[in-house]
Scaffold this motif. Sequence first.
Motif, PDB file in Angstrom:
ATOM      1  N   LYS A 117       0.715  -1.317   0.006  1.00 35.05           N
ATOM      2  CA  LYS A 117      -0.062  -0.063  -0.069  1.00 35.05           C
ATOM      3  C   LYS A 117       0.567   1.264  -0.033  1.00 35.05           C
ATOM      4  O   LYS A 117       0.578   2.226  -0.673  1.00 35.05           O
ATOM      5  CB  LYS A 117      -0.929  -0.112   1.183  1.00 35.05           C
ATOM      6  CG  LYS A 117      -2.015  -1.060   1.239  1.00 35.05           C
ATOM      7  CD  LYS A 117      -2.755  -1.057   2.341  1.00 35.05           C
ATOM      8  CE  LYS A 117      -4.032  -1.980   2.038  1.00 35.05           C
ATOM      9  NZ  LYS A 117      -4.886  -2.009   3.494  1.00 35.05           N
ATOM     10  N   ILE A 118       2.003   1.370   0.751  1.00 31.93           N
ATOM     11  CA  ILE A 118       2.839   2.593   0.937  1.00 31.93           C
ATOM     12  C   ILE A 118       3.581   2.710  -0.438  1.00 31.93           C
ATOM     13  O   ILE A 118       3.980   3.751  -0.941  1.00 31.93           O
ATOM     14  CB  ILE A 118       3.782   2.401   1.979  1.00 31.93           C
ATOM     15  CG1 ILE A 118       4.459   3.861   2.407  1.00 31.93           C
ATOM     16  CG2 ILE A 118       4.840   1.466   1.798  1.00 31.93           C
ATOM     17  CD1 ILE A 118       3.073   4.442   2.947  1.00 31.93           C
ATOM     18  N   LEU A 119       3.762   1.610  -1.098  1.00 30.90           N
ATOM     19  CA  LEU A 119       4.337   1.601  -2.547  1.00 30.90           C
ATOM     20  C   LEU A 119       3.682   1.877  -3.688  1.00 30.90           C
ATOM     21  O   LEU A 119       3.896   2.944  -4.376  1.00 30.90           O
ATOM     22  CB  LEU A 119       5.173   0.292  -2.760  1.00 30.90           C
ATOM     23  CG  LEU A 119       6.491   0.167  -2.127  1.00 30.90           C
ATOM     24  CD1 LEU A 119       7.115  -1.396  -2.219  1.00 30.90           C
ATOM     25  CD2 LEU A 119       7.515   1.031  -2.670  1.00 30.90           C
ATOM     26  N   PHE A 120       2.547   1.164  -3.986  1.00 34.32           N
ATOM     27  CA  PHE A 120       1.605   1.142  -4.949  1.00 34.32           C
ATOM     28  C   PHE A 120       0.160   2.012  -4.618  1.00 34.32           C
ATOM     29  O   PHE A 120      -0.600   2.372  -5.286  1.00 34.32           O
ATOM     30  CB  PHE A 120       1.272  -0.055  -5.565  1.00 34.32           C
ATOM     31  CG  PHE A 120       2.647  -0.716  -5.836  1.00 34.32           C
ATOM     32  CD1 PHE A 120       3.351  -0.513  -7.154  1.00 34.32           C
ATOM     33  CD2 PHE A 120       3.015  -1.793  -5.005  1.00 34.32           C
ATOM     34  CE1 PHE A 120       4.376  -1.143  -7.288  1.00 34.32           C
ATOM     35  CE2 PHE A 120       4.217  -2.493  -5.494  1.00 34.32           C
ATOM     36  CZ  PHE A 120       5.074  -2.338  -6.586  1.00 34.32           C
ATOM     37  N   GLY A 121      -0.225   2.053  -3.479  1.00 32.75           N
ATOM     38  CA  GLY A 121      -1.428   2.471  -3.061  1.00 32.75           C
ATOM     39  C   GLY A 121      -2.588   1.383  -2.960  1.00 32.75           C
ATOM     40  O   GLY A 121      -3.542   1.597  -2.618  1.00 32.75           O
ATOM     41  N   ASN A 122      -2.219   0.150  -3.460  1.00 31.47           N
ATOM     42  CA  ASN A 122      -3.085  -0.935  -3.274  1.00 31.47           C
ATOM     43  C   ASN A 122      -2.259  -2.339  -3.031  1.00 31.47           C
ATOM     44  O   ASN A 122      -1.014  -2.251  -3.043  1.00 31.47           O
ATOM     45  CB  ASN A 122      -4.115  -1.166  -4.426  1.00 31.47           C
ATOM     46  CG  ASN A 122      -3.096  -1.257  -5.785  1.00 31.47           C
ATOM     47  OD1 ASN A 122      -2.416  -2.228  -5.771  1.00 31.47           O
ATOM     48  ND2 ASN A 122      -3.151  -0.271  -6.638  1.00 31.47           N
ATOM     49  N   THR A 123      -2.920  -3.511  -2.770  1.00 30.97           N
ATOM     50  CA  THR A 123      -2.221  -4.935  -2.498  1.00 30.97           C
ATOM     51  C   THR A 123      -2.063  -5.543  -3.804  1.00 30.97           C
ATOM     52  O   THR A 123      -1.604  -6.717  -3.799  1.00 30.97           O
ATOM     53  CB  THR A 123      -2.848  -5.285  -1.518  1.00 30.97           C
ATOM     54  OG1 THR A 123      -4.327  -5.778  -1.775  1.00 30.97           O
ATOM     55  CG2 THR A 123      -2.977  -4.520  -0.201  1.00 30.97           C
ATOM     56  N   LEU A 124      -2.566  -5.040  -4.883  1.00 33.03           N
ATOM     57  CA  LEU A 124      -2.983  -6.088  -6.337  1.00 33.03           C
ATOM     58  C   LEU A 124      -1.596  -5.669  -7.246  1.00 33.03           C
ATOM     59  O   LEU A 124      -1.402  -6.425  -7.907  1.00 33.03           O
ATOM     60  CB  LEU A 124      -3.958  -5.818  -6.747  1.00 33.03           C
ATOM     61  CG  LEU A 124      -5.196  -6.265  -5.812  1.00 33.03           C
ATOM     62  CD1 LEU A 124      -6.548  -5.975  -6.605  1.00 33.03           C
ATOM     63  CD2 LEU A 124      -4.952  -7.684  -5.402  1.00 33.03           C
ATOM     64  N   HIS A 125      -0.830  -4.486  -6.910  1.00 33.10           N
ATOM     65  CA  HIS A 125       0.248  -4.325  -7.918  1.00 33.10           C
ATOM     66  C   HIS A 125       1.490  -4.792  -7.533  1.00 33.10           C
ATOM     67  O   HIS A 125       1.723  -5.122  -6.362  1.00 33.10           O
ATOM     68  CB  HIS A 125       0.203  -2.746  -8.031  1.00 33.10           C
ATOM     69  CG  HIS A 125      -0.409  -1.990  -8.823  1.00 33.10           C
ATOM     70  ND1 HIS A 125      -0.964  -0.597  -8.624  1.00 33.10           N
ATOM     71  CD2 HIS A 125      -1.047  -2.340 -10.080  1.00 33.10           C
ATOM     72  CE1 HIS A 125      -1.852  -0.153  -9.712  1.00 33.10           C
ATOM     73  NE2 HIS A 125      -2.184  -1.221 -10.558  1.00 33.10           N
ATOM     74  N   ILE A 126       2.213  -5.403  -8.605  1.00 33.21           N
ATOM     75  CA  ILE A 126       3.717  -5.989  -8.045  1.00 33.21           C
ATOM     76  C   ILE A 126       4.578  -5.225  -9.088  1.00 33.21           C
ATOM     77  O   ILE A 126       4.256  -4.964 -10.087  1.00 33.21           O
ATOM     78  CB  ILE A 126       3.421  -7.515  -8.355  1.00 33.21           C
ATOM     79  CG1 ILE A 126       3.238  -7.883  -9.751  1.00 33.21           C
ATOM     80  CG2 ILE A 126       2.450  -7.985  -7.239  1.00 33.21           C
ATOM     81  CD1 ILE A 126       3.241  -9.500  -9.986  1.00 33.21           C
ATOM     82  N   PHE A 127       5.904  -5.391  -8.871  1.00 36.13           N
ATOM     83  CA  PHE A 127       6.843  -5.071  -9.809  1.00 36.13           C
ATOM     84  C   PHE A 127       6.952  -5.612 -11.000  1.00 36.13           C
ATOM     85  O   PHE A 127       6.684  -6.942 -11.237  1.00 36.13           O
ATOM     86  CB  PHE A 127       8.042  -5.144  -8.946  1.00 36.13           C
ATOM     87  CG  PHE A 127       8.462  -4.063  -7.735  1.00 36.13           C
ATOM     88  CD1 PHE A 127       8.768  -2.720  -8.161  1.00 36.13           C
ATOM     89  CD2 PHE A 127       8.389  -4.269  -6.626  1.00 36.13           C
ATOM     90  CE1 PHE A 127       8.920  -1.622  -7.244  1.00 36.13           C
ATOM     91  CE2 PHE A 127       8.388  -3.382  -5.663  1.00 36.13           C
ATOM     92  CZ  PHE A 127       8.682  -2.165  -5.993  1.00 36.13           C
ATOM     93  N   ASN A 128       7.181  -4.990 -11.910  1.00 39.56           N
ATOM     94  CA  ASN A 128       7.364  -6.000 -13.405  1.00 39.56           C
ATOM     95  C   ASN A 128       8.729  -6.065 -13.534  1.00 39.56           C
ATOM     96  O   ASN A 128       9.615  -6.298 -12.523  1.00 39.56           O
ATOM     97  CB  ASN A 128       6.924  -4.871 -14.428  1.00 39.56           C
ATOM     98  CG  ASN A 128       7.727  -3.514 -14.624  1.00 39.56           C
ATOM     99  OD1 ASN A 128       8.704  -3.461 -13.910  1.00 39.56           O
ATOM    100  ND2 ASN A 128       7.376  -2.486 -15.309  1.00 39.56           N
ATOM    101  N   THR A 296       0.490  13.369  -1.654  1.00 38.46           N
ATOM    102  CA  THR A 296       0.951  12.270  -1.886  1.00 38.46           C
ATOM    103  C   THR A 296       0.797  11.110  -1.106  1.00 38.46           C
ATOM    104  O   THR A 296       1.164  11.234   0.338  1.00 38.46           O
ATOM    105  CB  THR A 296       3.001  12.324  -1.908  1.00 38.46           C
ATOM    106  OG1 THR A 296       2.962  13.428  -2.915  1.00 38.46           O
ATOM    107  CG2 THR A 296       3.399  11.021  -2.298  1.00 38.46           C
ATOM    108  N   THR A 297       0.163  10.162  -1.454  1.00 35.01           N
ATOM    109  CA  THR A 297      -0.275   8.859  -0.243  1.00 35.01           C
ATOM    110  C   THR A 297       0.731   7.593  -0.514  1.00 35.01           C
ATOM    111  O   THR A 297       0.676   6.680   0.522  1.00 35.01           O
ATOM    112  CB  THR A 297      -1.565   8.586  -0.658  1.00 35.01           C
ATOM    113  OG1 THR A 297      -1.818   8.139  -1.778  1.00 35.01           O
ATOM    114  CG2 THR A 297      -2.458   9.776  -0.261  1.00 35.01           C
ATOM    115  N   SER A 323       9.692  13.531   2.264  1.00 36.44           N
ATOM    116  CA  SER A 323       8.950  14.988   1.994  1.00 36.44           C
ATOM    117  C   SER A 323       8.447  14.799   0.844  1.00 36.44           C
ATOM    118  O   SER A 323       9.363  14.616  -0.160  1.00 36.44           O
ATOM    119  CB  SER A 323       9.893  15.958   2.595  1.00 36.44           C
ATOM    120  OG  SER A 323      10.343  15.950   3.920  1.00 36.44           O
ATOM    121  N   PRO A 324       7.203  15.156   0.389  1.00 38.85           N
ATOM    122  CA  PRO A 324       6.740  15.056  -0.975  1.00 38.85           C
ATOM    123  C   PRO A 324       7.284  16.124  -1.728  1.00 38.85           C
ATOM    124  O   PRO A 324       7.118  16.270  -3.076  1.00 38.85           O
ATOM    125  CB  PRO A 324       5.366  14.965  -0.871  1.00 38.85           C
ATOM    126  CG  PRO A 324       5.046  14.696   0.593  1.00 38.85           C
ATOM    127  CD  PRO A 324       6.278  15.313   1.461  1.00 38.85           C
TER     128      PRO A 324
END
Length: 477
Positions: A117-128, A296-297, A323-324
């Motif tokens: 969540k802190i990386l992508f904003g959700n739990t379904l995205h993964i690194f390519n 920025t979230t 800091s954003p």
Amino acid sequence: MRVRYVCHLQMENGLEQAGDKNTDLDDILSQIAELDKWREIFDARGLELQDCFEKRPLERLKPEEEIEDVSRCPSAHSFHSSANLLMVPYSIPRALAVSPSLGGQPVSPELAMSLRKILFGNTLHIFNYEWKKSFFKFREPYSNLSYALEAERGGARSIQIAVQAHIIKYLLFSQPLSTECCGIESLLEVGEKEQERALAAALADILWTAGEERTATVSLVTPDRCFTPHLDYKLDNFTERLQIFTFKEKEEVTKFIYEHIQCFNEEGSHGVILFLYSLIFSRSIIRLQEDLDFSTTHLLQFGLGNFVCRQALLNLLLTGRASPNVFNGKSSCDEHGNTLDQPLHGILSRSNVGYLHWSREQAEHASLPAVGSMLKTPKLPVWVCNINGTYSVLFSPNRSLLSDWKMEHLFHLYFYNGQPTQVNTAMLTVDTHSHHWEAKSRDGQGDPEKRFPSVEMTIRTKWEGAAIDWNGTVPFF
């Protein structure tokens, strides 16, 4: 669950001459459909498939044999009459996984969810695949660029360049203040062991700063999964295998990283992602949420077909705080002067490594926030540069450059852009007392960026009006 699927797609050298050609075409289409079916099965399990031509006869493959490392396999989407096409999951080689008995803490499903969540904003995205294959690779030891990391274009480039800046800081300024500063020549005498020590020191320094100089966390990978994912969590066969190690002394974390440096600098290690995870754990999810603001979230954003780092992540790498924004302090107003309900978070103090930014958009829209003096004037003369969205590093071996105003009259800066095409460090001479550049700018026609290299425009965001000499090098950036 260990995946043992190995799918073979065999194209016969010839089709039977007798028979209907349409039937032959149907057979080929059927085989392609079967391949697509396996793609869907692997994708549903969260595995990324890479098409690789097998480099040894298939009869030597045992039925139960697993393919552990496909990081060296090129992507292939074309068919060849004599080729056997393998479909295998991209995974870390066993040699780069650590034993669960090493003493770390296995990642929990809750922490893995928070990490996503802190990386992508959700739990379904993964690194390519591009992110997974990224690691910290040095140029040839004892060469003109033996201090330098390779940094290919892509989302992980900004992280590699930020680490590069810290490597330069370590190699040039790790000696006590009383010691004379090292010259550029010292960067040309770096052997393989010194490269590894510099990388370990740079990674540890970034993590220790993120942990507010009280703690640092390193994440490595174990052979087996630590938990069974929930339905709303996409498996990547990597994050679920994390083992977390926390240290309360900087020397201990430096030593630990050096002892496991192959987990960050070898092909197939997922080294950049492992370091990024370590950075997030060192800062902690709670502190990261406090660092960010309503603008920025999360730390990555999707653009141009890839995940790229937001400014908050870059600032975390440089200052230890996510800091954003790049201005000094906090701002209660937007770019139009309107009062905000919540303040925007900027840079609160000077750090060892600075940041410079130049882009056409920035030049054309003066209302956009400019980089503040906290980032422009770091404690040491090393800067990460964002030039039209591409990252590079600018530095000086003179420790006193930013602390003695007399040093800023005429001085050298060195530039490295991370690209394989650069074979020598570019030396630029900066003259802040000669104003012939300003005269040329007034006399010339059109946009100055079209007539002056972008590197020069970036340097002038710090030293306005400076004349810059490339010393015989053809400007390339």
